[in-house]
Design an enzyme around this catalytic site. Structure first.
Site, PDB file in Angstrom:
ATOM      1  N   GLU A  15       1.294  -0.844   0.260  1.00  0.00           N
ATOM      2  CA  GLU A  15       0.236   0.228   0.400  1.00  0.00           C
ATOM      3  C   GLU A  15       0.581   1.565  -0.203  1.00  0.00           C
ATOM      4  O   GLU A  15       1.923   1.306   0.800  1.00  0.00           O
ATOM      5  CB  GLU A  15      -0.766   0.089   0.798  1.00  0.00           C
ATOM      6  CG  GLU A  15      -1.070   1.074   0.664  1.00  0.00           C
ATOM      7  CD  GLU A  15      -2.452   1.760   2.441  1.00  0.00           C
ATOM      8  OE1 GLU A  15      -2.344   0.865   3.542  1.00  0.00           O
ATOM      9  OE2 GLU A  15      -3.567   2.116   2.315  1.00  0.00           O
ATOM     10  N   ARG A  52       6.146 -12.455   9.397  1.00  0.00           N
ATOM     11  CA  ARG A  52       6.612 -11.160   9.206  1.00  0.00           C
ATOM     12  C   ARG A  52       7.310 -11.658   9.697  1.00  0.00           C
ATOM     13  O   ARG A  52       8.645 -12.685  11.261  1.00  0.00           O
ATOM     14  CB  ARG A  52       5.707 -10.131   9.598  1.00  0.00           C
ATOM     15  CG  ARG A  52       3.968 -10.432   9.410  1.00  0.00           C
ATOM     16  CD  ARG A  52       3.866  -9.431  11.226  1.00  0.00           C
ATOM     17  NE  ARG A  52       4.309  -7.359  10.327  1.00  0.00           N
ATOM     18  CZ  ARG A  52       3.275  -6.961   9.803  1.00  0.00           C
ATOM     19  NH1 ARG A  52       1.880  -7.323   9.767  1.00  0.00           N
ATOM     20  NH2 ARG A  52       3.639  -6.007   8.433  1.00  0.00           N
ATOM     21  N   LYS A 106       4.568   0.804  10.295  1.00  0.00           N
ATOM     22  CA  LYS A 106       4.116   1.865   9.466  1.00  0.00           C
ATOM     23  C   LYS A 106       3.740   2.747  10.617  1.00  0.00           C
ATOM     24  O   LYS A 106       4.392   4.029  10.565  1.00  0.00           O
ATOM     25  CB  LYS A 106       3.721   2.409   8.385  1.00  0.00           C
ATOM     26  CG  LYS A 106       4.246   1.770   6.887  1.00  0.00           C
ATOM     27  CD  LYS A 106       3.531   1.290   5.806  1.00  0.00           C
ATOM     28  CE  LYS A 106       3.466   0.010   5.152  1.00  0.00           C
ATOM     29  NZ  LYS A 106       2.359   0.411   4.219  1.00  0.00           N
TER      30      LYS A 106
END
Length: 545
Positions: free
Chosen positions: A33, A259, A269
């Site tokens: 994104e 992850r 983020k």
RNA sequence: UGGGGUGUAGCCAAGCGGUAAGGCAGUGGGUUUUGAUCCCACCAUGCGCAGGUUCGAGUCCUGCCACCCCAGCCA
């Protein structure tokens, strides 16, 4: 690097190929994104998706998941492309955006309505939350769940036409409000957002959500293996539900992996953004950050990041990898190729009292083993600098230092004996008086002396003033959660020194290079020819106790 | 105490019923004019725990325990 990886995903792909469940060509995608910069966790996904495709002769799309115009921007789509390219991967002509598919997505949503699988709901966000139930209690049906297909079609059309305010209505899937999986409790598919989109401008005021968008884009692009992280595991039933209820004859399997966790770092983020906004770091490319831009600015080679990702592997286990592994990969990558030079980070002036006449030219190899890197000239004269920490009035036998009345070799030069130390008012040494041993020149030493210490140094005539930045971990807790920067952020993560670098390293623009005994360094992006700035990429391994 | 996951060394991670790979870190030693590099050696009678099946279990079965994720009109 050379050993081929065998993780559960590659094994699965191998099986699928053997059993003809995919017809020959595997297709993957990296779907960021554009709402922030990429970090080393993304690198793991990039290496996996592009790596797997390359290994099996497949293709990879770079697809921007740009369905939320309130957070996304063109700046990020540029930085992300730059980072992926820098990491060494090529999507060729396969650059796509979820927004490329907005029209198709809209018509698939219409299909769902026509099949009575979706409905327009007038509940507010709070009301939807309140009727969703809890982890242990089922939710309740929306009062709008029974609207007719015709009415839903009309309402959805009018949502698109801009007749309603943000939040007034949403399109919801009609699944099961009692599902134990909260994602299946009539999830929202479309919301109204009167917001300009960085690519589609004002063409739309309804935007699809991730769960509806992602699976359809995957199917449309013929993704044979849709790889994502573990937190989407609960979304897989919805991924499958959408594709099963829409007219698409392709259904990628979603496969989840864990992850990357890197100790003393954050990948979120949200936290990265607040670190930047609160001024704890200088920006997304701050060399202390685990962002790709930060690592690149610091001087970490892309190959080291790829190697790191490959060594970490791919599994479903939660993990927190030690920073020593990344450090190892960086050193391993630079060891054979980085030219060697000398730099003094914290200079201590040394006067060679028995030196007279013209400076002596010395030759120094640019690499101890890789002779192709050649050699350079060093000058040895009456004044030079050594590292402050390499001198002590007295030292134990274990320590390799120059001491008062002790001997030390100046690397590629002469052996010197310290005969006097001059201190400032506070007792700190500001100058050393030494005598050099004339017949101890490197390569032609007949002195028979064997000093324990070999020191790096820079002669005054050969010294270029430089800013040298040393970094430490940004956080002083292994697993920072961003809840308290005051206590968790290391206030000493950046130490800037004004030191001296030998001229050759600056003029030859060695980048990256090793300053012997100090570590591997690279020019910072703020560096200018008359004001060089070096970042320490990583220190050298040390067995010093 | 709903659902979905995961438990093999300090950290990663192989292992797919036949007697615990590999890497990082660490330890000891050799080479070395970078305390670097390089080289050699060592480093789990043990696989979350407890039972069971089997000639044989990290691998199969049962029951526990621990940890992670999920209640955005974020992705």
């Amino acid at each position: 690097m050379s050993t081929l990886a065998t993780d559960f995903i590659r094994n699965r792909i191998r099986e699928d190929l053997e059993n003809d469940v995919v017809d020959g060509t595997i297709v993957t995608r990296f779907p960021p994104e554009p709402n922030g910069y990429l970090h080393i966790g993304h690198a793991k996904s990039i290496c996996l998706n592009f790596g797997v495709a390359a290994e099996f002769g497949g293709k990879t799309y770079l697809r921007f998941d740009d369905t939320n115009p309130s957070k996304e921007s063109e700046e990020f789509v540029h930085s992300i492309q730059e980072d992926v390219r820098w990491l060494g991967f090529d999507w060729e002509d396969r650059l796509t955006f979820a927004s490329d598919y907005f029209e198709q997505l809209y018509s698939f949503a219409t299909q769902l309505i026509e099949k009575d699988k979706a409905f327009v709901c007038d509940l507010t966000a709070d009301e939807i939350r309140a009727t969703r139930g809890t982890l242990t209690e089922p939710g309740s049906d929306s009062p709008f769940r029974t609207r007719s297909i015709a009415e839903n079609l009309d309402l959805f059309r009018r949502m698109r036409d801009g007749e309603y305010a943000d939040g007034a209505k949403v399109l919801r899937a009609k699944i099961d409000m009692a599902s134990p999986n909260l994602n299946m409790r009539d999830p929202v598919l479309y919301r109204i957002l009167h917001l300009a989109h960085h690519r589609t401008g004002d063409s739309w005021c309804v935007y699809p959500l991730y769960d509806f968008t992602h699976c359809i884009c995957d199917a449309l692009e013929g993704i044979t293996h849709s790889l994502c992280t573990l937190e989407f595991e609960d979304h897989r039933p919805l991924y499958d539900w959408v594709l099963d209820n829409v007219s698409i004859n392709f259904h990628p399997p979603q496969i989840e992996f864990s992850r990357l966790g890197l100790e003393f770092n954050v990948m979120s983020k949200r936290i990265l953004t607040s670190l930047i906004d609160s001024g704890q770091v200088e920006g997304w490319d701050d060399p202390r950050l685990p962002t790709i831009a930060g690592l690149r600015r610091r001087g970490v080679p892309a190959a080291a990041i790829r190697d790191f990702c490959s060594r970490v592997g791919v599994t479903k286990q939660a993990n927190l990898v030690e920073t020593s592994l990344l450090d190892f990969c960086v050193r391993a990558e630079l060891e054979d190729t980085a030219p060697r030079g000398m730099a003094v980070v914290e200079p201590l002036l040394v006067t060679v009292i028995n030196f007279e006449g013209d400076d002596i030219e010395l030759e120094a190899r640019n690499h101890p083993k890789n002779l192709e890197l050649g050699s350079r000239r060093l000058t040895f004269g009456r004044e030079l600098y050594i590292e402050r920490s390499d001198f002590a009035v007295t030292a134990s036998k274990k320590q390799r230092k120059l001491t008062l009345n002790g001997l030390a070799r100046l690397r590629y030069g002469f052996i010197v004996e310290c005969v006097d130390v001059i201190n400032d008012d506070s007792g700190l040494p500001i100058e050393l008086k030494v005598r050099y041993v004339e017949n101890s020149r490197s390569g032609q030493d007949t002195s028979g002396l064997k000093p324990k210490a070999t020191l790096h140094w820079v002669s005054k005539a050969n010294a270029v003033h430089a800013e040298i930045r040393l970094f430490e971990r940004l956080f002083n807790v292994r697993e920072p959660d961003g809840s308290s920067f005051e206590s968790d952020v290391n206030g000493n993560s950046l130490r800037s020194h004004h030191g001296f670098v030998e001229r050759a390293a600056v003029e030859s623009k060695w980048n990256p290079c090793q300053f012997e005994r100090n570590g591997f360094f690279a020019f910072d992006s703020s560096s200018t020819p008359d004001r060089p700035v070096f970042n320490r990429i990583v220190s050298l391994m040390s067995s010093k106790k």
